[in-house]
Design an enzyme around this catalytic site. Structure first.
Site, PDB file in Angstrom:
ATOM      1  CG  ASP A  19      -2.215   0.923   1.207  1.00  0.00           C
ATOM      2  OD1 ASP A  19      -2.358   1.303  -0.120  1.00  0.00           O
ATOM      3  OD2 ASP A  19      -2.965   1.203   2.000  1.00  0.00           O
ATOM      4  CG  HIS A  36      -0.026   2.291  -9.356  1.00  0.00           C
ATOM      5  ND1 HIS A  36      -0.146   2.006  -8.029  1.00  0.00           N
ATOM      6  CD2 HIS A  36      -1.164   3.198  -9.690  1.00  0.00           C
ATOM      7  CE1 HIS A  36      -1.525   2.434  -7.643  1.00  0.00           C
ATOM      8  NE2 HIS A  36      -1.799   2.999  -8.808  1.00  0.00           N
ATOM      9  CG  LEU A 130       9.241 -17.470  -3.710  1.00  0.00           C
ATOM     10  CD1 LEU A 130       9.687 -16.501  -2.757  1.00  0.00           C
ATOM     11  CD2 LEU A 130       8.561 -16.614  -4.688  1.00  0.00           C
TER      12      LEU A 130
HETATM   13  C1  IPE Z   1      -5.364  -3.129  -0.709  1.00  0.00           C
HETATM   14  O1  IPE Z   1      -5.038  -1.622  -1.015  1.00  0.00           O
HETATM   15  C2  IPE Z   1      -5.264  -3.610  -1.905  1.00  0.00           C
HETATM   16  C3  IPE Z   1      -3.936  -3.656  -2.777  1.00  0.00           C
HETATM   17  C4  IPE Z   1      -2.852  -3.354  -2.025  1.00  0.00           C
HETATM   18  C5  IPE Z   1      -4.013  -4.421  -3.946  1.00  0.00           C
HETATM   19  P1  IPE Z   1      -6.067  -0.421  -0.845  1.00  0.00           P
HETATM   20  O2  IPE Z   1      -5.352   0.872  -0.990  1.00  0.00           O
HETATM   21  O3  IPE Z   1      -6.893  -0.505  -2.201  1.00  0.00           O
HETATM   22  O4  IPE Z   1      -6.966  -0.441   0.561  1.00  0.00           O
HETATM   23  P2  IPE Z   1      -7.931   0.324   1.181  1.00  0.00           P
HETATM   24  O5  IPE Z   1      -8.938   0.479   0.057  1.00  0.00           O
HETATM   25  O6  IPE Z   1      -7.181   1.680   1.746  1.00  0.00           O
HETATM   26  O7  IPE Z   1      -8.380  -0.427   2.367  1.00  0.00           O
HETATM   27  C1  IPE Z   2      -1.133   0.235  -3.484  1.00  0.00           C
HETATM   28  O1  IPE Z   2      -1.109   1.664  -3.619  1.00  0.00           O
HETATM   29  C2  IPE Z   2      -1.554  -0.253  -4.970  1.00  0.00           C
HETATM   30  C3  IPE Z   2      -3.094  -0.657  -5.174  1.00  0.00           C
HETATM   31  C4  IPE Z   2      -3.934  -0.909  -4.271  1.00  0.00           C
HETATM   32  C5  IPE Z   2      -3.089  -1.441  -6.271  1.00  0.00           C
HETATM   33  P1  IPE Z   2      -2.391   2.814  -3.594  1.00  0.00           P
HETATM   34  O2  IPE Z   2      -2.581   3.028  -4.935  1.00  0.00           O
HETATM   35  O3  IPE Z   2      -3.482   2.217  -2.689  1.00  0.00           O
HETATM   36  O4  IPE Z   2      -1.684   4.195  -2.706  1.00  0.00           O
HETATM   37  P2  IPE Z   2      -2.384   5.064  -1.756  1.00  0.00           P
HETATM   38  O5  IPE Z   2      -2.848   4.307  -0.565  1.00  0.00           O
HETATM   39  O6  IPE Z   2      -3.337   5.668  -2.514  1.00  0.00           O
HETATM   40  O7  IPE Z   2      -1.498   5.970  -1.272  1.00  0.00           O
HETATM   41 MG    MG Z   3      -4.111   2.298  -0.718  1.00  0.00          MG
END
Ligand code: IPE
Ligand code: IPE
Ligand code: MG
Length: 248
Positions: A19, A36, A130
């Site tokens: 995240d 990303h 792995l």
């Molecule tokens: C969880 O992250 C999903 C992934 C890392 C793919 P999100 O950023 O989508 O989660 P929420 O919505 O903040 O809980």
């Molecule tokens: C995690 O990073 C990647 C995915 C959920 C695909 P985020 O895109 O959720 O990053 P934040 O939470 O907006 O910073």
């Molecule tokens: Mg996120």
């Protein structure tokens, strides 16, 4: 630290909620797509890092069913990135004996992504190092409901629905539960990740955004894990002592 960790015994299965890509990019005045891209490179680095530390299963939360509600361009970028990086990394997976598995309804992904996934799944199917699980279009609740449906379709009597039999219908069938679940970027929630499998996982949370998660961070997470005592309901005296809690 690395050789010490290898000696102490790395967790067999690490699952990560990657995240903070968006916040990482925002902090640098970059687009979410840049975040990303940087996050995807961090994920690739983690595969090799885990393989070198003796981790047997690495599960990466790559795209949740809830993530479809993001802007169309962002979703498109994520799947383009997935196809591009998996194509690029296939020779590395083969060289490192990495086997790919998918957790989630990946038949619903864009055609180009499915083509690449099919190729990498087929080419790595017989690798014995792995196991890299990518959770793609994944929902923990959806996975549990799917398992229920499959058991009903198989005509099981209710007495035959044991925890082990149930686990055989999960996407992770045949793999151990995660020993350690890591979440980056300061959020303290599971976000519908591995709800059944996480029953006795240890958790590690860090404020670092995912693109900044490096080998030193991984070692810190593993060291934290190794210093804990997993009691599984027993008393501290009954349970095995934690490997790093014996004065070493
Ligand atoms: C969880 O992250 C999903 C992934 C890392 C793919 P999100 O950023 O989508 O989660 P929420 O919505 O903040 O809980
Ligand atoms: C995690 O990073 C990647 C995915 C959920 C695909 P985020 O895109 O959720 O990053 P934040 O939470 O907006 O910073
Ligand atoms: Mg996120």
């Amino acid at each position: 630290m690395t050789s010490e960790l290898r000696h102490a015994g790395a967790p067999a299965h690490i699952a990560i909620i990657m995240d903070g890509n968006g916040r990482w990019a925002q902090g640098r005045g970059l687009s979410r797509s840049h975040g990303h891209t940087a996050g995807a490179e961090a994920a690739i680095r983690m595969v090799t890092a885990c393989a070198h530390r003796g981790v047997r299963h690495l599960t990466l939360y790559t795209f949740s069913t809830e993530n479809w509600s993001r802007p169309k361009e962002e979703v498109g970028h994520l799947f383009d990135l997935l196809a591009r990086l998996l194509t690029r990394e296939l020779p590395v997976f083969l060289a490192n004996n990495v086997r790919l598995r998918i957790l989630g309804e990946w038949s619903e992904l864009p055609f180009a992504s499915r083509q690449v996934l099919k190729l990498v799944l087929a080419k790595t199917a017989h690798n014995t190092g792995l196991t890299l699980n990518l959770a793609l279009n994944y929902s923990g609740r959806g996975e549990i409901l799917r398992a229920c449906r499959r058991l009903i379709e198989a005509g099981l009597a209710s007495d035959d629905v044991t925890e082990d039999r149930f686990a055989q219908e999960l996407y992770t069938a045949g793999q151990p539960d995660p020993d350690l679940i890591i979440r980056t970027s300061g959020e303290l929630r599971l976000s519908n990740y591995l709800l059944f499998q996480a029953a006795y996982s240890e958790f590690y949370f860090t404020d670092k955004h995912w693109p900044d998660f490096d080998e030193a961070e991984l070692d810190a997470a593993i060291a934290s894990y190794l210093a804990r005592q997993r009691r599984f309901g027993r008393t501290g005296e009954q349970a095995e002592p934690a490997p790093l809690a014996q004065g070493d």
